[in-house]
Design a protein around this motif. Structure first.
Motif, PDB file in Angstrom:
ATOM      1  N   SER A  54       0.817  -1.214   0.000  1.00  0.00           N
ATOM      2  CA  SER A  54       0.000   0.000   0.000  1.00  0.00           C
ATOM      3  C   SER A  54       0.849   1.261   0.000  1.00  0.00           C
ATOM      4  CB  SER A  54      -0.934  -0.002   1.218  1.00  0.00           C
ATOM      5  OG  SER A  54      -0.171   0.001   2.405  1.00  0.00           O
ATOM      6  N   GLN A  55       2.101   1.145   0.376  1.00  0.00           N
ATOM      7  CA  GLN A  55       2.967   2.328   0.416  1.00  0.00           C
ATOM      8  C   GLN A  55       3.152   2.889  -0.989  1.00  0.00           C
ATOM      9  OE1 GLN A  55       6.516   0.977   2.462  1.00  0.00           O
ATOM     10  NE2 GLN A  55       5.723   1.813   4.369  1.00  0.00           N
ATOM     11  N   GLY A  56       2.663   4.112  -1.184  1.00  0.00           N
ATOM     12  CA  GLY A  56       2.805   4.792  -2.458  1.00  0.00           C
ATOM     13  C   GLY A  56       1.729   4.503  -3.483  1.00  0.00           C
ATOM     14  N   PHE A  57       0.890   3.517  -3.242  1.00  0.00           N
ATOM     15  CA  PHE A  57      -0.157   3.180  -4.210  1.00  0.00           C
ATOM     16  C   PHE A  57      -1.190   4.293  -4.246  1.00  0.00           C
ATOM     17  CE2 PHE A  57      -4.270   1.354  -5.370  1.00  0.00           C
ATOM     18  CZ  PHE A  57      -3.949   0.749  -6.567  1.00  0.00           C
ATOM     19  N   PRO A  58      -1.590   4.779  -5.408  1.00  0.00           N
ATOM     20  CA  PRO A  58      -1.278   4.287  -6.748  1.00  0.00           C
ATOM     21  C   PRO A  58      -0.336   5.159  -7.561  1.00  0.00           C
ATOM     22  CG  PRO A  58      -3.314   5.503  -6.835  1.00  0.00           C
ATOM     23  CD  PRO A  58      -2.809   5.575  -5.397  1.00  0.00           C
ATOM     24  N   SER A  59       0.244   6.208  -6.964  1.00  0.00           N
ATOM     25  CA  SER A  59       0.935   7.163  -7.829  1.00  0.00           C
ATOM     26  C   SER A  59       2.388   7.493  -7.494  1.00  0.00           C
ATOM     27  CB  SER A  59       0.140   8.471  -7.864  1.00  0.00           C
ATOM     28  OG  SER A  59      -0.014   8.981  -6.556  1.00  0.00           O
ATOM     29  N   VAL A  91      -2.292  -3.074  -9.548  1.00  0.00           N
ATOM     30  CA  VAL A  91      -1.834  -2.385 -10.749  1.00  0.00           C
ATOM     31  C   VAL A  91      -2.660  -1.116 -10.944  1.00  0.00           C
ATOM     32  CG1 VAL A  91      -1.547  -2.538 -13.263  1.00  0.00           C
ATOM     33  CG2 VAL A  91      -1.150  -4.556 -11.845  1.00  0.00           C
ATOM     34  N   ALA A  92      -1.978  -0.018 -11.239  1.00  0.00           N
ATOM     35  CA  ALA A  92      -2.616   1.245 -11.610  1.00  0.00           C
ATOM     36  C   ALA A  92      -2.215   1.545 -13.051  1.00  0.00           C
ATOM     37  CB  ALA A  92      -2.156   2.373 -10.690  1.00  0.00           C
ATOM     38  N   ALA A  93      -3.188   1.928 -13.884  1.00  0.00           N
ATOM     39  CA  ALA A  93      -2.921   2.203 -15.291  1.00  0.00           C
ATOM     40  C   ALA A  93      -3.523   3.548 -15.687  1.00  0.00           C
ATOM     41  CB  ALA A  93      -3.498   1.096 -16.169  1.00  0.00           C
ATOM     42  N   ARG A 119      -8.668  -5.296 -10.473  1.00  0.00           N
ATOM     43  CA  ARG A 119      -9.934  -5.650  -9.818  1.00  0.00           C
ATOM     44  C   ARG A 119     -11.034  -4.628 -10.075  1.00  0.00           C
ATOM     45  NH1 ARG A 119      -9.469  -6.919  -3.945  1.00  0.00           N
ATOM     46  NH2 ARG A 119     -11.667  -7.382  -4.233  1.00  0.00           N
ATOM     47  N   ASN A 120     -10.756  -3.585 -10.855  1.00  0.00           N
ATOM     48  CA  ASN A 120     -11.758  -2.613 -11.290  1.00  0.00           C
ATOM     49  C   ASN A 120     -12.656  -2.101 -10.169  1.00  0.00           C
ATOM     50  OD1 ASN A 120     -11.039  -2.673 -14.164  1.00  0.00           O
ATOM     51  ND2 ASN A 120     -11.696  -4.802 -14.016  1.00  0.00           N
ATOM     52  N   PRO A 121     -12.065  -1.560  -9.093  1.00  0.00           N
ATOM     53  CA  PRO A 121     -12.884  -1.053  -7.994  1.00  0.00           C
ATOM     54  C   PRO A 121     -13.653   0.206  -8.415  1.00  0.00           C
ATOM     55  CG  PRO A 121     -10.611  -0.403  -7.686  1.00  0.00           C
ATOM     56  CD  PRO A 121     -10.639  -1.328  -8.875  1.00  0.00           C
ATOM     57  N   THR A 122     -14.733   0.470  -7.710  1.00  0.00           N
ATOM     58  CA  THR A 122     -15.496   1.691  -7.942  1.00  0.00           C
ATOM     59  C   THR A 122     -14.663   2.888  -7.498  1.00  0.00           C
ATOM     60  OG1 THR A 122     -17.548   0.497  -7.558  1.00  0.00           O
ATOM     61  CG2 THR A 122     -17.635   2.895  -7.375  1.00  0.00           C
ATOM     62  N   LYS A 129      -8.015   2.267  -2.385  1.00  0.00           N
ATOM     63  CA  LYS A 129      -6.957   1.800  -1.503  1.00  0.00           C
ATOM     64  C   LYS A 129      -6.328   0.543  -2.131  1.00  0.00           C
ATOM     65  CE  LYS A 129      -8.938   3.590   2.746  1.00  0.00           C
ATOM     66  NZ  LYS A 129      -8.260   4.842   2.605  1.00  0.00           N
ATOM     67  N   PHE A 130      -5.100   0.246  -1.718  1.00  0.00           N
ATOM     68  CA  PHE A 130      -4.373  -0.917  -2.226  1.00  0.00           C
ATOM     69  C   PHE A 130      -5.227  -2.186  -2.096  1.00  0.00           C
ATOM     70  CE2 PHE A 130      -1.551  -4.561  -1.561  1.00  0.00           C
ATOM     71  CZ  PHE A 130      -0.736  -4.492  -2.675  1.00  0.00           C
TER      72      PHE A 130
END
Length: 151
Positions: A54-59, A91-93, A119-122, A129-130
């Protein structure tokens, strides 16, 4: 008496083999295939970043485990990442329309370029969050789909 001993020895041998198999699986490297769907055009490039915590996610680029940017040549766009250990990842895209490698935002801080997460969260007012985007990578080949969105 001999039968109990034989069963015990067989059970210990089976458990020993199971432990060896589990440790062998944990040490191999996996391939992750990311299918990027929902691209409305072929403008720019898609940049995908893999995070292992979670550290730094997503940017935060300093916390990215692997990152890949690819010109959009087809849809869906397929990206592959090699040499990943078994574990939990997210993964962040982004669809980087102007080629600057970042998710551009308007004056209110809302993204103006398409984006997506494993996982395509809302997504409403902030990035997920991670834990909402995390998936388990456990086999030699894992395939996930990311549906790109635009606010």
């Amino acid at each position: 008496m001999i039968q109990k001993w034989t069963v015990s020895v067989m059970l210990m041998a089976t458990l020993g083999n199971l432990g060896w198999l589990l440790s062998a699986k944990a040490s191999f490297n996996s391939k992750l295939t990311v299918e990027i769907e929902g691209l409305k055009n072929k403008q720019g490039q898609v940049c995908a970043s893999i995070f292992s915590s979670s550290q730094g996610f997503p940017s935060d680029r300093k916390r990215v485990l692997q990152r890949q940017c690819t010109q959009i040549s087809e849809t869906p766009l397929i990206l592959t990442f090699d040499n990943l250990k078994a574990g939990s990842y997210a993964v962040a895209a982004i669809q980087d329309l102007n080629g600057d490698g970042t998710l551009n935002r308007n004056s209110l801080g809302m993204p103006v370029e398409p984006f997506g997460f494993s996982r395509n969260p809302t997504v409403s007012n902030s990035a997920p969050k991670f834990g909402d985007a995390a998936f388990i990578l456990a086999g030699p080949n894992t395939v996930i789909q990311i549906q790109m969105k635009k606010m």
